[in-house]
Design a protein around this motif. Structure first.
Motif, PDB file in Angstrom:
ATOM      1  N   ARG A  41      52.533  -2.468 -16.883  1.00 45.34           N
ATOM      2  CA  ARG A  41      52.304  -3.789 -16.065  1.00 45.34           C
ATOM      3  C   ARG A  41      53.509  -4.705 -16.551  1.00 45.34           C
ATOM      4  O   ARG A  41      53.975  -4.696 -17.572  1.00 45.34           O
TER       5      ARG A  41
ATOM      6  N   ASP B 211      51.603  -4.179 -11.340  1.00 49.05           N
ATOM      7  CA  ASP B 211      51.217  -2.882 -11.976  1.00 49.05           C
ATOM      8  C   ASP B 211      52.538  -2.059 -11.266  1.00 49.05           C
ATOM      9  O   ASP B 211      52.890  -2.098  -9.983  1.00 49.05           O
TER      10      ASP B 211
ATOM     11  N   GLU C   8      55.779   9.649 -16.856  1.00 50.02           N
ATOM     12  CA  GLU C   8      55.815   8.437 -15.869  1.00 50.02           C
ATOM     13  C   GLU C   8      54.490   7.610 -16.341  1.00 50.02           C
ATOM     14  O   GLU C   8      53.611   7.563 -15.368  1.00 50.02           O
TER      15      GLU C   8
ATOM     16  N   LYS D   9      39.458  10.994 -14.924  1.00 51.07           N
ATOM     17  CA  LYS D   9      41.161  10.776 -14.629  1.00 51.07           C
ATOM     18  C   LYS D   9      41.856  11.625 -16.024  1.00 51.07           C
ATOM     19  O   LYS D   9      42.832  12.254 -15.788  1.00 51.07           O
TER      20      LYS D   9
ATOM     21  N   VAL E 292      54.500   2.124 -12.084  1.00 52.59           N
ATOM     22  CA  VAL E 292      54.748   3.437 -12.735  1.00 52.59           C
ATOM     23  C   VAL E 292      56.402   3.589 -13.211  1.00 52.59           C
ATOM     24  O   VAL E 292      56.890   3.468 -12.269  1.00 52.59           O
TER      25      VAL E 292
ATOM     26  N   SER F  27      51.738   4.340 -16.573  1.00 56.73           N
ATOM     27  CA  SER F  27      51.437   3.371 -15.850  1.00 56.73           C
ATOM     28  C   SER F  27      51.647   2.044 -16.567  1.00 56.73           C
ATOM     29  O   SER F  27      51.031   2.136 -17.709  1.00 56.73           O
TER      30      SER F  27
ATOM     31  N   ASP G  36      51.019   0.077 -21.348  1.00 57.84           N
ATOM     32  CA  ASP G  36      50.033   0.775 -20.985  1.00 57.84           C
ATOM     33  C   ASP G  36      49.066  -0.248 -20.119  1.00 57.84           C
ATOM     34  O   ASP G  36      48.302  -1.057 -20.457  1.00 57.84           O
ATOM     35  N   SER G  37      49.181   0.015 -18.828  1.00 54.58           N
ATOM     36  CA  SER G  37      48.411  -1.073 -17.863  1.00 54.58           C
ATOM     37  C   SER G  37      46.610  -0.861 -18.051  1.00 54.58           C
ATOM     38  O   SER G  37      45.870  -1.818 -17.724  1.00 54.58           O
ATOM     39  N   TYR G  38      46.421   0.613 -18.726  1.00 56.66           N
ATOM     40  CA  TYR G  38      45.027   0.426 -18.833  1.00 56.66           C
ATOM     41  C   TYR G  38      44.459   0.012 -20.115  1.00 56.66           C
ATOM     42  O   TYR G  38      43.288   0.071 -20.490  1.00 56.66           O
TER      43      TYR G  38
END
Length: 647
Positions: A517, A612, A513, A55, A614, A515, A574-576
């Motif tokens: 949460r 979650d 944009e 990614k 964007v 990602s 940052d959802s990651y």
């Protein structure tokens, strides 16, 4: 001192690393200074590390802005490692890329080109590859030879492929389209290797465009029960270190990379002195090893080399992993202090082995999409200078700057007119995270440091992203003061406060944009606590939950708000960064600790839901909260029916 730029891509490849090591060695002997402009990885390399890493290749184009920084280096000549650029010029042809450097003399390696404009040095791929193929046919009795070729637009790969095809044809053997697959010179070609072998289970040999792709073939053979060297022959090209680390050791064609590096430097020096353009070919040679022996045997060379390599690298790897993994964390501990923020990064760079390094930033971070033309900044300001392993850190207001006229050869303090010498070889890396470009890191040249420095830059860039966001949020927070944006009881943001903060943040991050949460947390059984212990005790319970959330979700990764009597909202930037399960576990553990207080007669228990999303400019926090609240019911089933403790 003559200054020569080295333009190179795909620096994850063994070939690129070996080429750079030889260039550094010969540059020192010849008394020239080299500036290496380090470009992108291949997608295949990232896939070979982790399927999810692919990614990040959405932003591979960002790496190539580094080549425009040649304007800061006052170069006398440029060496372009053209073979490493295959597929990584993002909209430019190689000719356009070469022409972008104007009138600077250029030497092109590993690629045919116009000898009237550029000097050229290449390996003679054809003769040795033909010789190796003929050896397999005549000496090893191979009748069906498969080919895992390099990139279709790479001259070296084309020449190697042509040699094999010519040899097969000259010896009267059959060759079909199903006997050929193309890779990208990385280890991430197992899909192509699997397909190739699946369609040709009766094959005698697989000839690979380079050694890293041969390594992938070994893995596929093992998966399907074929023994390399016994059931099937595998060959590579380059004679990289991996050849003697595989079992059985890999038959290959050895390039004289050291000679290529020395010749390229000599040709560049000739051009600087006014010499004519020349084209030279460097011979290669066949190296026979266990993978073409057709014998199953214990390979002592493999075990000796593998054990020695593991022992040599293990301690260094542990140190590097520990240091690199903590860079962004430690930088963000100092997010409120600009000097300490950069000092943390400088200390880690020194610990990694950077004796000399300079970190330079653009006036403001700049978002750049893949389709946008990059405009190189006219000026950079310095925040880190490391010389003789001694770090010095500057703030933006210290005003230590370089521009294209002064050049990277010296840094000038605008106030004191002080010059900082940067003699010796240097490697330049762009600092970026996602679509955001921040600036440049230049370090003393050492091929062994390429991997750790690249990983360190990723950590630094991540910290820079949050640092920039933090500063923006602080500015917005000041604006929010006095505007009834906080909750009177908890002093946290209320619904209006978090909504306006997110609106401003969405506008700031409109180009990327991100990602994110949303966690919604309900204080379980608050009504029962108020009914049985009184309204004031209910407020104490709310404040206790607020303290728990502030402790667990601390720092610039999070924004916490009190959005209802018993309800809180947490924005995860940052959802990651962390999974929702990990976030849930940390909060529950904290509350379990609180509930061990024997003087509190009730439980502080969270009911947790999440969503979650964007972040876009039209995102409404109120709508997100309503949607996330729908997930609370499932979690409430697992919670206590009563808040009261039994004594």
């Amino acid at each position: 001192m003559k200054r020569i730029g080295i333009m190179i891509a795909n620096i994850s490849s063994v070939y690129a690393m070996d080429l750079l090591a030889s260039i550094f060695d010969h540059a020192g002997k010849k008394g020239v200074q080299v500036f290496v402009f380090a470009g992108t990885h291949t997608n295949g390399f990232l896939r070979s590390l982790n399927d999810s890493a692919i990614k990040y290749t959405n932003y591979n184009y960002q790496c190539n802005v580094v080549y425009d920084y040649y304007k800061f280096c006052n170069l006398d000549a440029i060496i372009v490692s053209a073979g490493t650029f295959s597929g990584f010029l993002y909209g430019k042809t190689l000719t356009q890329f070469l022409e972008s450097f104007g009138d600077i003399p250029i030497v092109v390696t590993e690629q045919e080109n116009d000898v009237s404009k550029y000097s050229i040095v290449r390996t003679d791929n054809y003769a040795s590859q033909y010789q190796l193929c003929e050896h397999l046919i005549r000496e090893r009795g191979c009748k069906k030879i498969l080919i895992l070729a390099g990139p279709e637009n790479n001259d070296d790969a084309i020449e190697r492929l042509t040699a094999i095809k010519d040899c097969i044809r000259d010896n009267g053997l059959e060759f079909t389209d199903e006997m050929l697959e193309y890779g990208d010179f990385s280890p991430g070609v197992q899909e192509q290797a699997t397909r190739l072998l699946a369609h040709n289970m009766d094959a005698d040999a697989v000839m690979c465009g380079n050694d890293l792709m041969a390594e992938a073939v070994y893995k596929v053979c093992s998966n399907i029960g074929l023994k390399v060297g016994k059931d099937i022959i595998v060959t590579g090209f380059d004679d990289a270190a991996v050849c003697t680390q595989l079992s059985p050791t890999l038959t290959t064609v050895g390039q004289d990379i050291d000679k290529i590096a020395e010749t390229a430097l000599d040709l560049a020096i000739e051009l600087i002195g006014g010499g004519e353009h020349r084209a030279l070919k460097i011979p290669s040679k066949v190296i026979l090893r266990g993978s073409s022996s057709r014998l199953e045997c214990f390979d002592p060379e493999f075990f000796t080399n593998s054990l020695q390599a593991a022992n040599d690298k293990y301690d260094l790897l542990l140190k590097q992993v520990f240091l690199i993994s903590n860079i962004s964390h430690d930088m963000l501990l100092n997010v409120d202090d600009e000097r300490a923020f950069y000092a943390s990064a400088a200390e880690k760079l020194v610990s990694l082995g950077c004796n000399y390094a300079w970190m330079m930033l653009m006036e403001e971070p700049k978002a750049r999409e893949a389709t946008e033309v990059w405009e190189c900044p006219d000026e950079l300001y310095m925040v880190i200078k490391i010389e003789d392993s001694i770090p010095e850190v500057f703030c933006k207001h210290d005003d230590i700057r370089i521009n294209q006229e002064i050049g990277i050869g010296h840094f000038r303090n605008a106030a004191e007119d002080t010059l900082f010498d940067t003699s010796g070889g240097k490697t330049l890396f762009p600092i970026f995270s996602g679509a955001m470009q921040y600036g440049l890191l230049m370090v003393d040249s050492n091929a062994d440091m390429m991997y750790p420095i690249q990983l360190a830059i990723s950590q630094i860039a991540t910290a820079m992203t949050y640092y920039t966001q933090h500063n923006e949020i602080v500015e917005h927070s000041v604006q929010l003061e006095g505007d009834s944006m906080t909750d009177d009881l908890t002093q946290m943001l209320n619904t209006r406060g978090i909504s306006q903060a997110m609106e401003r943040y969405a506008s700031f991050m409109a180009d990327s944009e991100p990602s994110m949460r949303l966690l919604v947390v309900e204080l379980n059984n608050l009504k029962e606590i108020r009914d049985k212990k009184g309204h004031d005790e209910g407020d104490v319970a709310i404040l206790t939950m607020a303290e728990a959330l502030s402790s667990v979700f601390m720092g610039d990764h999070y924004m916490v708000a009190h959005v209802g009597d018993d309800e809180f909202a947490i924005i995860v930037m940052d959802s990651y960064y962390e999974s929702p399960e990990e976030e849930r576990e940390r909060l529950e553990d904290y509350c379990d600790t609180l509930n061990q207080d024997i003087f509190r007669e009730y439980y502080i228990e969270p009911v947790i839901g999440y969503l979650d999303f964007v972040l876009r400019e039209d995102t409404k926090v109120e709508d997100l909260i309503k949607e996330a609240e729908m997930t609370l019911a499932e979690d409430r089933k697992n919670r206590r029916n009563s808040a009261m403790k039994e004594f």
